[in-house]
Every structure is written in C-alpha cells, then in structure tokens.
Design a protein around this motif. Sequence first.
Motif, PDB file in Angstrom:
ATOM      1  N   UNK A   1      51.019  76.642   2.695  1.00  0.00           N
ATOM      2  CA  UNK A   1      51.860  77.159   4.240  1.00  0.00           C
ATOM      3  C   UNK A   1      51.946  75.176   4.319  1.00  0.00           C
ATOM      4  N   UNK A   2      51.218  74.363   4.136  1.00  0.00           N
ATOM      5  CA  UNK A   2      51.117  73.003   4.810  1.00  0.00           C
ATOM      6  C   UNK A   2      52.243  72.381   3.715  1.00  0.00           C
ATOM      7  N   UNK A   3      52.418  72.754   2.480  1.00  0.00           N
ATOM      8  CA  UNK A   3      53.429  72.290   1.404  1.00  0.00           C
ATOM      9  C   UNK A   3      54.665  73.130   0.878  1.00  0.00           C
ATOM     10  N   UNK A   4      55.467  73.783   1.558  1.00  0.00           N
ATOM     11  CA  UNK A   4      56.139  74.448   1.143  1.00  0.00           C
ATOM     12  C   UNK A   4      57.007  74.022   0.196  1.00  0.00           C
ATOM     13  N   UNK A   5      57.771  73.151   0.657  1.00  0.00           N
ATOM     14  CA  UNK A   5      58.916  72.339  -0.042  1.00  0.00           C
ATOM     15  C   UNK A   5      57.781  72.409  -1.703  1.00  0.00           C
ATOM     16  N   UNK A   6      56.827  72.126  -1.987  1.00  0.00           N
ATOM     17  CA  UNK A   6      55.684  71.682  -3.118  1.00  0.00           C
ATOM     18  C   UNK A   6      56.074  72.963  -4.005  1.00  0.00           C
ATOM     19  N   UNK A   7      55.376  73.520  -3.366  1.00  0.00           N
ATOM     20  CA  UNK A   7      55.275  75.703  -4.061  1.00  0.00           C
ATOM     21  C   UNK A   7      57.031  75.822  -3.784  1.00  0.00           C
ATOM     22  N   UNK A   8      58.268  75.155  -3.479  1.00  0.00           N
ATOM     23  CA  UNK A   8      59.320  75.594  -3.439  1.00  0.00           C
ATOM     24  C   UNK A   8      59.715  74.814  -5.210  1.00  0.00           C
ATOM     25  N   UNK A   9      59.710  74.080  -5.310  1.00  0.00           N
ATOM     26  CA  UNK A   9      59.924  73.212  -6.825  1.00  0.00           C
ATOM     27  C   UNK A   9      58.649  73.829  -8.162  1.00  0.00           C
ATOM     28  N   UNK A  10      57.988  74.470  -7.905  1.00  0.00           N
ATOM     29  CA  UNK A  10      56.810  75.652  -8.490  1.00  0.00           C
ATOM     30  C   UNK A  10      57.922  76.496  -9.078  1.00  0.00           C
ATOM     31  N   UNK A  11      58.467  76.613  -7.990  1.00  0.00           N
ATOM     32  CA  UNK A  11      59.243  78.527  -8.884  1.00  0.00           C
ATOM     33  C   UNK A  11      60.913  77.950  -8.543  1.00  0.00           C
ATOM     34  N   UNK A  12      60.910  76.913  -8.454  1.00  0.00           N
ATOM     35  CA  UNK A  12      62.086  76.018  -9.276  1.00  0.00           C
ATOM     36  C   UNK A  12      62.128  76.015 -10.419  1.00  0.00           C
ATOM     37  N   UNK A  13      60.821  75.072 -11.165  1.00  0.00           N
ATOM     38  CA  UNK A  13      60.861  75.388 -12.262  1.00  0.00           C
ATOM     39  C   UNK A  13      60.802  76.780 -12.899  1.00  0.00           C
ATOM     40  N   UNK A  14      60.004  77.359 -12.185  1.00  0.00           N
ATOM     41  CA  UNK A  14      60.258  78.885 -13.345  1.00  0.00           C
ATOM     42  C   UNK A  14      61.607  79.587 -13.585  1.00  0.00           C
ATOM     43  N   UNK A  15      62.930  79.318 -12.767  1.00  0.00           N
ATOM     44  CA  UNK A  15      63.990  79.624 -12.850  1.00  0.00           C
ATOM     45  C   UNK A  15      64.263  80.771 -11.698  1.00  0.00           C
ATOM     46  N   UNK A  16      63.948  80.697 -11.250  1.00  0.00           N
ATOM     47  CA  UNK A  16      63.840  81.487  -9.500  1.00  0.00           C
ATOM     48  C   UNK A  16      65.377  81.704  -8.593  1.00  0.00           C
ATOM     49  N   UNK A  17      66.217  82.916  -8.505  1.00  0.00           N
ATOM     50  CA  UNK A  17      66.855  81.870  -7.682  1.00  0.00           C
ATOM     51  C   UNK A  17      66.533  81.785  -6.014  1.00  0.00           C
ATOM     52  N   UNK A  18      66.609  81.031  -5.183  1.00  0.00           N
ATOM     53  CA  UNK A  18      66.546  80.624  -3.926  1.00  0.00           C
ATOM     54  C   UNK A  18      65.643  80.592  -3.838  1.00  0.00           C
ATOM     55  N   UNK A  19      64.082  79.363  -4.710  1.00  0.00           N
ATOM     56  CA  UNK A  19      62.925  79.224  -4.119  1.00  0.00           C
ATOM     57  C   UNK A  19      62.793  78.921  -2.944  1.00  0.00           C
ATOM     58  N   UNK A  20      63.084  78.177  -1.900  1.00  0.00           N
ATOM     59  CA  UNK A  20      62.639  77.810  -0.967  1.00  0.00           C
ATOM     60  C   UNK A  20      62.571  79.157   0.018  1.00  0.00           C
ATOM     61  N   UNK A  21      63.859  80.230   0.127  1.00  0.00           N
ATOM     62  CA  UNK A  21      63.365  81.244   1.240  1.00  0.00           C
ATOM     63  C   UNK A  21      62.154  82.638   0.218  1.00  0.00           C
ATOM     64  N   UNK A  22      62.012  81.893  -1.006  1.00  0.00           N
ATOM     65  CA  UNK A  22      60.784  82.718  -1.977  1.00  0.00           C
ATOM     66  C   UNK A  22      59.718  82.259  -1.585  1.00  0.00           C
TER      67      UNK A  22
END
Length: 174
Positions: free
Chosen positions: A29-50
């Motif tokens: 929660x303190x670094x949502x954008x960093x978690x979104x980058x991790x999810x984007x690396x998996x190829x997940x669509x719309x990583x920010x929303x997820x």
Amino acid sequence: MTGRAQDGLLFLTRLLLAAALLPTGVARALNVSGFAITLAATGLPSPNAVATAAVIVQVFGPVALILGVLPSLSGLALAVFVGVMAVLLHPFWQFVGPSAVAERTLLLADFGLAGGFLMYAMTGPGRWSWQGWRQGARAAASPARSAAKPTAGARGGSKPKRAPGGRAPARAAA
C-alpha cells in the motif's frame, strides 16, 4: 475440546493467517506503483488497477479476518486472492535448478495459506469475533423479548378448548 479453548484456537488461527498477509499488504500500500511494475513484468493487463485491487484485498481482508467480519466472503476472497497471486508471482516452471525449487516451495506455501482461508470460510470465526458478538447479542435479546410477551394463561384469558361433552380433546398417539 471445550468451547473456550476452541474459540481461543480459532482466534489464534485468525491472527496467524492475517499475519501472513497484512505486513506485505501495508508495504504494498505504501508502494502501489512498485507492485504494479512487478505485476506488469508478469504480462498482466492493466497492472495498476490489479495492484490497487490487490492492495485493498490484502489490507482490508486481514483486518476483516482478525475481527471476524463476513467470514464466508472474506475467507473466500482471500483464498482466491492468494491462489491467483501465487500463480502470477511464483511461476516455478519458468526456472531451473534451485530457483525452481524455491519458487515451487513459495507457490505451495501460498496454496497452503489459501487452504487455511478456505477452512476459515467454512468453519467461521468462533465466538471471539464480531460475528460471535452479534450472535451473542441477538441471543441475549431474544429471551428478553419472549419474557415480555405474556402467555394466554398468564393473561387470564382463554382456557383450553374442550370437546363436546366436556372432555378435553384426546392427543394423537405418535
């Protein structure tokens, strides 16, 4: 096992299950954008929303778990969340050697955690929870209501009906 011991054990179990997710949820929660980058690396669509949805589940889910609020819904949601995140974040089949073993171990540990959440959803939180408190409050209010309503005999009203001829009706034998 006595009722108190079982309720205490269920409470301890809820605390331990919540401890597995809540610290990571607060960090994400303190670094949502960093978690979104991790999810984007998996190829997940719309990583920010997820990532945002995952942080909400990972923070509020354990809080609901600790309090014992909506156990079926929160337990099922946490089990699905942990299972999906395990598959997304620990793809052991893409690794070789010790890395594959480590990722498989993490995947199986997350699946075990998902099983714990499913067991919580099935068994409920016990009496030491929000739900247990509400059920206890309802049970305490229920006798008070029935004691306030006088019965027919107490009102001095009607007597049992008698069959013609002055005899009490015969009860049917079972």
